[in-house]
Scaffold this motif. Structure first.
Motif, short mmCIF file in Angstrom:
data_model
loop_
_atom_site.label_atom_id
_atom_site.label_comp_id
_atom_site.label_asym_id
_atom_site.label_seq_id
_atom_site.Cartn_x
_atom_site.Cartn_y
_atom_site.Cartn_z
N SER A 130 -21.91 -4.79 -4.63
CA SER A 130 -21.18 -4.77 -5.88
C SER A 130 -19.69 -4.59 -5.59
O SER A 130 -19.30 -4.15 -4.51
N VAL A 131 -18.90 -4.94 -6.59
CA VAL A 131 -17.44 -4.78 -6.51
C VAL A 131 -16.99 -4.06 -7.76
O VAL A 131 -17.35 -4.44 -8.89
N GLU A 132 -16.21 -3.00 -7.57
CA GLU A 132 -15.63 -2.27 -8.70
C GLU A 132 -14.11 -2.42 -8.62
O GLU A 132 -13.50 -2.10 -7.60
N VAL A 133 -13.53 -2.93 -9.70
CA VAL A 133 -12.10 -3.18 -9.75
C VAL A 133 -11.49 -2.27 -10.81
O VAL A 133 -11.73 -2.45 -12.02
N LEU A 134 -10.75 -1.25 -10.37
CA LEU A 134 -10.05 -0.35 -11.28
C LEU A 134 -8.66 -0.91 -11.53
O LEU A 134 -7.85 -1.02 -10.62
N LYS A 135 -8.38 -1.25 -12.78
CA LYS A 135 -7.11 -1.88 -13.14
C LYS A 135 -6.16 -0.83 -13.69
O LYS A 135 -5.68 -0.93 -14.83
N ASP A 136 -5.88 0.15 -12.88
CA ASP A 136 -5.05 1.27 -13.30
C ASP A 136 -4.48 1.94 -12.06
O ASP A 136 -5.09 1.92 -11.00
N GLY A 137 -3.30 2.55 -12.18
CA GLY A 137 -2.74 3.29 -11.07
C GLY A 137 -3.63 4.45 -10.68
O GLY A 137 -4.16 5.15 -11.54
N ALA A 138 -3.79 4.65 -9.38
CA ALA A 138 -4.75 5.68 -8.93
C ALA A 138 -4.24 6.43 -7.72
O ALA A 138 -5.02 6.85 -6.87
N SER A 139 -2.94 6.63 -7.62
CA SER A 139 -2.40 7.34 -6.46
C SER A 139 -2.84 8.80 -6.43
O SER A 139 -3.02 9.38 -5.36
N ALA A 140 -3.02 9.42 -7.61
CA ALA A 140 -3.46 10.81 -7.63
C ALA A 140 -4.87 10.96 -7.09
O ALA A 140 -5.24 12.01 -6.56
N THR A 141 -5.66 9.90 -7.20
CA THR A 141 -7.04 9.94 -6.72
C THR A 141 -7.15 9.47 -5.27
O THR A 141 -7.87 10.08 -4.47
N TYR A 142 -6.44 8.41 -4.92
CA TYR A 142 -6.62 7.79 -3.61
C TYR A 142 -5.38 7.77 -2.74
O TYR A 142 -5.44 7.33 -1.60
#
Length: 907
Positions: A152-164
Motif C-alpha cells: 500500500s501507499v499512504e500519501v500525506l498531503k500536509d507539512g509534517a516536519s514536527a512528526t518526521y
C-alpha cells in the motif's frame, strides 16, 4: 500584485476553536459519567502521526492506495503511479522527461503539490530512504523500490516536519511493504506501444514463509523497458508557423561576419550578418551564405527518445523474529541496480575564434564560430549505472501491553557512474586550430568550417568518452515510544516521543577532463559534503469531548520537534490538529503545522554544470511589438538589434549549487470534511494553504528572462550580469544562470476532493473512486517588493505543469473470478508561461483513458490484460516546450500502450 492572504485572520480562529473545545472539556470532565467499556479496535501506525490509532481519516488529508487499487492501474513503476495522482504537479523525473531530471538522468521522483521533489519526504515503512541518483542528490530515486514489494501507499498531503523532521514541507509518501507472505509467487508482464516500440518486460518472484515466532520474505524483481523514438511521434521541432525548424547549432557552422566582409558572390556586407558554412557533403567546402533557420537549422528529433530505456534489478529480504513476548527483531535488506541510457544529438562546438588569415578561413575576416554541430562524429549517448543498498534493523515491542517502542539503525548508500559517449576534448580542438602546433607531434590540423571537412584523424584526436562517479549515504539511529498516559472522560490520552540522529552525505567526482575545463560543457569541481542532524520530538493526542450532541468525539493532536543541525541554527517545528467526529456521517478535521528544510548537499556544495536548455527569449522579434511596450523598450535599452531573432530554441545555461543558501521555513494550514452519507460512500473535501519563506528555488531561464524584460527600466534582479548577458554584436544571450537561490517566499492554496463508493449492483460488486485537486493559487516572489511570479494555471517553460485542475476517476467491477477497471486521468487546461497568443499558447483539458481486465483461471493462476491511453491521446502543443513540441514534464509522449500480465502462486 500579490493576492491577499487570509493566514492572519484564520490563525486566531483556529486557536480560539481549540481553546474553546478544551475549556468545554474541563467542564465536561467534572460532570461526565462512565460510558462503559468500548469495543476493542486494532490501532496501527498511520502516516502523519507517531501515535497508533484506529482511523486514518483523522490525521489529515491522506490518500491511501491499497494493493488492489495499485494492481488495477497496471503501472509497473512507482514514479508512474505516484505522478498520476492529482496531488502531483510541477516536475518529477521519469523516463519521458529524463533529459531534464536534476538528480541525474534516469532518476525517478515524486513532486507533491509541485513544490519540489526535495520538499516531498519519501519513506519506506515509516523510515527515511537515502537520496538517489548519480551523486550528491537531493531526493529519493523511486526506481530502487520494486512495485511488487509494495502492499500500500499512504500519501500525506500536509507539512509534517514536527512528526518526521526536515523535508516534509509538501507532504509525505510512505511506501508500505508486504509484511507476511507464505508460498511462492511468480509474475510476468509484457507490453509495448501501438507503434511496436517501448517494449516493457517485468519479471517478479516473491517467496515467503511464516512461523509462530516470525516470518521471512524474499523478493526479486527485473524490469527492462525499451526506447520509444521521438521522431516516430514528433518528426521535427516546429516553429511558431508550425514549420519544421531546428537548432541554430548547424552542421556547417554559423557565425556573424562584420560589415565590410565579402560574400562568395562578391557582395560586400553593409551590416553585421549571420552566415552559415557549407552543409552539402559533396559541396564546396569554402562556401558560405546568409543564415536561414528553415534551411540550415538542425533537426535533432531523430536523435532523441520520447521515452528512455531503463533496466532495473532489485533484491529484497524482509523478516522479523520474536526474541521474547515483548521484543521482536526486524530487518529490511534492499539492493537495486539501475542502468539507464539516453541518446542525444551530435555534440556542438561553440565560440571558436578565427583570424582572417587562418588557412581554413575562406571569408578573409576575423570572426568567432558561434556554433558548429559535429555530425561527422555521430550521436552522443548519456549513460548511468546506479547501485543502491538499504539496511534497516532494530527491535520493536511493547511494555506491559500499554506502551510500544522501537529502536532502529537505518543505513543507505548508493554509488553511481555516469557519462557521455562521443564527447569532445576542447583543449584538443584548440590544438587542431593552432597552426603552430597542428601537423606535428600527432596533432592533426582541422577544418571545422563546412560539413564533411572534419576528417577521421581529427575525430580520433578530439573525441573521448566522459565518465564521472558519485554517490549518497545516509546513516541514522532512532528510538521511539508510544502509548497511553491516562484516561479522560472522553477517552485515553495518547503520547509518542523519540529521538533521532541522522547524517546525510553526498559526493560527486566528475571526469578529469571536466574538472580541468577541457571537456565540452562547463567545468565542474568535485562535490563532497554532509549535513548532520540531532532531533527530539513529542506528540500528544488528547480526547477532548465524546458522546455529546453534535460531538461524537473531539480530539486535539499536538506535536513539537526540535532539530539541531551542524551547519545551521537549531529549529523547532510544531503541529496542532483538530479531529471532530460530529456524528456517524460527518467528520471535521484541520491542522496547522510549521515545517522547514535545510539546503541539501547538492544545493550547498554542488558545482556549476552547463547545458543547452529549451529557453524562450522575450526579445526575439521584439520589433513586432508596440514600441511603447515595456519589453520593446527594455530590449532596445539592452542593445538588442531591432532585427534580432532567437536562433533555435535552446540557450546554453548554467545550473548548480550555492554555498550561501540558508534554510527555508514553511507554515501550512488544512481544513477538511469527511462525509459518509450512505453505507460504502465516503466524500472528502480538504482545503490547503502553504506559505514558504526563504524558499530555495531554481528559476528556469525562460522565466528569468521574461521577468527581467517585463520589469520597469530593467530593474529586476534577474537583469543583473550575474544572471544573464548578451552578445553586444548580435544580441544573443551568451550567458544565462539558473543557479539556486533563496527567494522571498512562495504561497499556495487549493482544494482536494475525493469520493469513494463501494456498492453492489446486478449481482456484482463495484467500486467508484474519484480524486481531484484544484490549485487556486501558486505564486513565488523573488525578493521583498517584487511582483510575484504566478504559476497556477500555467504549463511549460521548464517549470512543469500547474493547471488549476487535475483529476482521476475509476470504476472497478468484480465478479467471482474476474474484475475490470476503467479509469480516466485528466490534466486540466492551462496557458503557456511565456506566450500569450498563437499556437501552443493555451492547452486544452487532456484526458487519458485506461482499461484493464483480470481473470482468475484457477486458485493459482491469474491473467490480466490492459490498454493505457486507450484513444491514443496526443500531447498538446506547448509554445515553451521542453522536447517534442510539448511539455514532457506534464504530458505523455508514448501514446497508446497495451500489456498482458500473468501471476502464478504456489502455496
Amino acid at each position: 500584485m500579490t493576492r491577499p492572504s487570509n493566514k492572519i485572520a484564520r490563525t486566531p480562529l483556529f486557536i480560539a476553536l481549540a481553546a474553546a473545545a478544551t475549556g468545554y472539556a474541563q467542564l465536561t470532565f467534572a460532570q461526565a459519567e462512565d460510558a462503559g467499556a468500548q469495543s476493542q479496535i486494532e490501532e496501527v501506525n498511520v502516516t502523519g502521526t507517531r501515535i497508533k490509532r484506529a482511523d486514518i481519516e483523522g490525521v489529515g488529508p491522506v490518500t491511501v492506495l491499497d494493493e488492489a487499487s495499485i494492481e488495477a492501474t497496471g503501472f509497473s513503476s512507482l514514479e508512474n503511479l505516484l505522478q498520476s495522482l492529482p496531488a502531483a504537479a510541477g516536475f518529477g523525473g521519469n523516463q519521458t522527461n529524463a533529459y531534464w531530471t536534476s538528480n541525474g538522468y534516469g532518476t525517478a521522483q515524486i513532486n507533491l503539490r509541485g513544490l519540489g521533489t526535495n520538499r516531498t519526504l519519501v519513506m519506506v515503512n515509516g523510515r527515511r530512504v537515502v537520496n538517489g541518483g548519480t551523486g550528491a542528490n537531493s531526493s529519493v530515486d523511486l526506481s530502487m523500490i520494486p512495485m511488487s514489494l509494495v502492499s500500500s501507499v499512504e500519501v500525506l498531503k500536509d507539512g509534517a516536519s514536527a512528526t518526521y523532521g526536515a523535508d516534509a514541507v509538501a507532504g509525505v509518501v510512505n511506501l508500505i511493504t508486504k509484511k507476511e507472505f507464505d508460498g511462492l509467487e511468480i509474475e510476468g508482464k509484457y507490453g509495448q506501444t501501438a507503434l511496436g516500440d517501448g517494449e516493457e518486460t517485468v519479471l517478479d518472484l516473491t517467496w515467503g514463509v511464516s512461523g509462530e515466532r516470525g516470518n521471512l520474505m524474499v523478493n526479486m524483481s527485473y524490469q527492462d523497458n525499451g526506447p520509444s523514438p521521438l521522431d516516430a511521434r514528433v518528426p521535427c521541432p516546429l516553429d511558431d508557423d508550425s514549420q519544421c525548424s531546428g537548432s541554430s547549432s548547424t552542421i556547417g557552422g554559423r557565425t556573424t561576419l562584420p560589415a565590410g566582409a565579402t560574400m562568395p558572390d562578391g557582395t560586400v556586407l553593409t551590416e553585421p550578418t549571420r552566415v552559415n558554412f557549407n552543409q552539402d557533403p559533396n559541396g564546396d567546402g569554402d562556401f558560405y551564405e546568409p543564415y536561414n533557420g528553415l534551411k540550415h537549422g538542425f533537426n535533432y528529433n531523430p536523435y532523441f527518445n520520447a521515452v528512455q530505456p531503463i533496466e532495473r534489478f532489485s533484491f529484497t529480504t524482509l523478516g522479523n523474529f520474536e526474541i521474547s513476548e515483548s521484543a521482536t527483531l526486524f530487518t529490511e535488506l534492499m539492493y537495486t541496480n539501475r542502468q539507464s541510457m539516453q541518446p542525444a544529438s551530435p555534440a556542438s562546438l561553440a565560440d571558436l575564434p578565427y583570424s582572417a588569415d587562418h588557412p581554413s578561413n575562406p571569408t578573409g575576416s576575423d570572426f568567432v564560430l558561434e556554433r558548429r554541430r559535429l555530425l561527422e562524429n555521430g550521436a552522443r549517448d548519456f549513460f548511468q549505472e546506479v547501485d543502491t543498498w538499504r539496511v534497516v534493523t532494530g527491535i520493536e515491542g511493547d511494555i506491559n501491553g500499554d506502551w510500544g517502542y522501537d529502536v532502529a539503525v537505518n543505513w543507505g548508500r548508493n554509488t553511481a557512474s555516469d557519462g557521455i559517449a562521443n564527447n569532445i576534448n576542447m583543449q584538443r580542438v584548440g590544438e587542431t586550430l593552432d597552426t603552430s602546433l597542428c601537423g606535428s607531434n600527432g596533432i592533426p590540423c582541422a577544418d571545422y568550417l563546412g560539413y564533411g571537412d572534419v576528417t577521421q584523424d581529427v575525430l580520433d584526436y578530439i573525441v573521448f568518452s566522459q565518465e564521472g562517479t558519485g554517490g549518497n549515504e545516509q546513516k541514522s539511529l532512532s528510538a521511539n515510544i508510544n502509548g497511553s498516559l491516562f484516561e479522560l472522560p472522553a477517552g485515553t490520552v495518547g503520547m509518542a516521543a523519540g529521538v533521532e540522529w541522522r547524517e546525510d552525505s553526498g559526493w560527486r567526482k566528475p571526469d578529469s577532463l571536466v574538472q580541468a575545463g577541457y571537456a565540452l560543457g562547463n567545468q565542474e569541481e568535485p562535490i563532497s559534503g554532509s549535513t548532520e542532524a540531532r532531533e527530539i520530538y513529542g506528540e500528544i493526542l488528547v480526547p477532548v469531548l465524546a458522546d455529546l450532541p453534535l460531538v461524537q468525539s473531539l480530539e486535539l493532536d499536538l506535536a513539537l520537534r526540535y532539530s539541531d543541525y551542524d551547519l545551521f541554527d537549531g529549529k523547532d517545528t510544531y503541529k496542532a490538529g483538530l479531529n471532530w467526529q460530529v456524528n456517524d456521517m460527518l467528520k471535521v478535521r484541520g491542522t496547522m503545522t510549521t515545517a522547514f528544510r535545510v539546503p541539501n548537499v547538492p544545493e550547498l556544495f554542488g558545482g556549476v554544470s552547463e547545458g543547452n536548455l529549451t529557453t524562450t527569449d522575450p526579445c526575439s522579434d521584439y520589433a513586432s511589438l508596440d514600441p511603447s511596450s515595456t519589453v520593446y523598450q527594455n530590449c532596445q535599452a539592452a542593445g538588442v538589434p531591432l532585427n534580432y531573432t532567437q536562433l533555435g530554441t535552446t540557450i546554453l545555461t548554467d545550473r548548480g549549487g550555492n554555498p550561501n543558501l540558508t534554510p527555508e521555513s514553511a507554515e501550512s494550514f488544512t481544513f477538511g470534511l469527511v462525509l459518509q452519507p450512505l453505507d460504502g460512500l465516503s466524500l472528502t473535501l480538504d482545503y490547503f494553504d502553504i506559505e514558504i519563506d526563504d524558499a530555495i528555488r531554481e528559476v528556469s531561464g525562460s522565466t528569468k528572462l521574461a521577468m527581467c524584460y517585463e520589469s520597469a527600466n530593467l530593474g529586476h534582479a534577474f537583469c543583473a550580469p550575474d544572471q544573464h548577458t548578451r552578445n553586444p554584436v548580435n544580441g544573443d544571450v551568451n550567458y544565462l544562470s539558473t543557479q539556486k537561490f533563496n527567494t522571498g517566499n512562495e504561497v499556495m492554496q487549493g482544494i482536494d476532493f475525493g469520493a469513494l463508493y463501494d456498492f453492489d449492483l446486478a449481482g456484482l460488486s463495484h467500486t467508484f473512486d474519484f480524486k481531484a485537486s484544484y490549485l487556486q493559487e501558486y505564486e513565488t516572489t523573488a525578493f521583498e517588493g517584487d511582483e510575484p511570479f504566478v504559476l497556477d494555471g500555467f504549463i511549460g517553460s521548464g517549470n512543469g505543469g500547474y493547471p488549476h485542475w487535475r483529476a482521476n476517476a475509476s470504476l472497478t467491477t468484480r465478479g467471482n473470478q474476474w474484475s475490470g477497471t476503467y479509469s480516466i486521468r485528466m490534466i486540466g487546461e492551462g496557458d503557456d508561461f511565456n506566450v500569450e497568443s498563437g499556437i501552443g499558447s493555451s492547452m486544452p483539458n487532456i484526458f487519458y483513458h485506461n482499461v484493464q481486465f483480470s481473470y482468475a483461471m484457477n486458485d493459482a493462476l491469474r491473467m490480466s490484460v490492459g490498454i493505457d491511453n486507450l484513444f491514443d491521446q496526443e500531447a498538446p502543443r506547448v509554445a515553451s516546450w521542453t522536447d517534442g513540441n510539448t511539455d514532457t514534464m506534464t504530458y505523455d509522449l508514448a501514446g497508446m500502450r497495451s500489456y498482458v500480465r500473468m501471476t502464478y502462486r504456489f502455496d
